[in-house]
Write a protein that holds these residues in place. Sequence first.
Motif, PDB file in Angstrom:
ATOM      1  N   ILE A 104     -36.396  47.286  -8.748  1.00 40.41           N
ATOM      2  CA  ILE A 104     -36.732  48.535  -7.909  1.00 40.41           C
ATOM      3  C   ILE A 104     -37.498  48.587  -6.901  1.00 40.41           C
ATOM      4  O   ILE A 104     -37.884  48.948  -5.796  1.00 40.41           O
TER       5      ILE A 104
ATOM      6  N   ALA B 298     -22.940  51.095 -10.435  1.00 39.61           N
ATOM      7  CA  ALA B 298     -24.280  51.947  -9.730  1.00 39.61           C
ATOM      8  C   ALA B 298     -24.921  50.708  -9.608  1.00 39.61           C
ATOM      9  O   ALA B 298     -26.303  51.291  -9.320  1.00 39.61           O
ATOM     10  N   ALA B 299     -25.520  49.730 -10.165  1.00 36.06           N
ATOM     11  CA  ALA B 299     -26.137  49.186 -10.235  1.00 36.06           C
ATOM     12  C   ALA B 299     -26.472  48.421  -8.950  1.00 36.06           C
ATOM     13  O   ALA B 299     -27.079  47.552  -8.083  1.00 36.06           O
TER      14      ALA B 299
ATOM     15  N   GLN C  82     -26.950  50.535  -6.627  1.00 33.64           N
ATOM     16  CA  GLN C  82     -28.790  50.938  -6.629  1.00 33.64           C
ATOM     17  C   GLN C  82     -29.439  50.081  -5.562  1.00 33.64           C
ATOM     18  O   GLN C  82     -30.388  50.348  -4.827  1.00 33.64           O
TER      19      GLN C  82
ATOM     20  N   ALA D 226     -31.809  50.284  -2.799  1.00 36.78           N
ATOM     21  CA  ALA D 226     -32.861  50.564  -2.466  1.00 36.78           C
ATOM     22  C   ALA D 226     -33.380  49.253  -1.198  1.00 36.78           C
ATOM     23  O   ALA D 226     -34.651  49.136  -0.805  1.00 36.78           O
TER      24      ALA D 226
END
Length: 195
Positions: free
Chosen positions: A75, A102-103, A106, A110
């Motif tokens: 990230i 959620a990964a 995320q 990003a």
Amino acid sequence: MELFEQPAASRHGPVRTILAVDDSRTNLGVIGRRLSHLGYLTALSDNGADALDLIAARGFDLVLLDMVMPRMSGITVLHEIRGNPETADLPVIMLTGRSDPAAAVQALAAGADDHVAKPFAFDVLAARIERTLARARRINDLKRSNATLDARIASRAMELGEARSELAVTRADRMRLIASIQALNDEVERLSLGV
């Protein structure tokens, strides 16, 4: 660490270059070999800092980036890529061992172009790579078209400015000519009445 795998054969057109970044050298070896068999030129890096150096030094068509790495996470690397105007549009597919939604959220939030959870079927990854590269090619084509149109618009604007300047000069000359003719008419009239 940097390794270049020579492509077995080009799939279509120029050889595409991919940077694979993963802290597992085993994963890197497998990815490098598999991508090489598909015709990609592949550079491998086992950490984020080296990956950023490679990206700055060379042009890549796509980055496969592990999300969870020691020292510098994927990230963080992605934020660096997106924050640099030179690499902001570089296609990035995030790879992660986290399979929770959620990964994916995320990674996409990003700035990742796609997200693939490990373990993955390599055919799925290959299809996503091809789709991402195709989209990047279309975007680059649109950017080139826009740049061409912008250049044509700028050229036309300059031509229009020059034409307006010439028109203003012509109008000024016309006004001077009209004034001269009027002055001559006035002089002729004065002479014909007064002499």
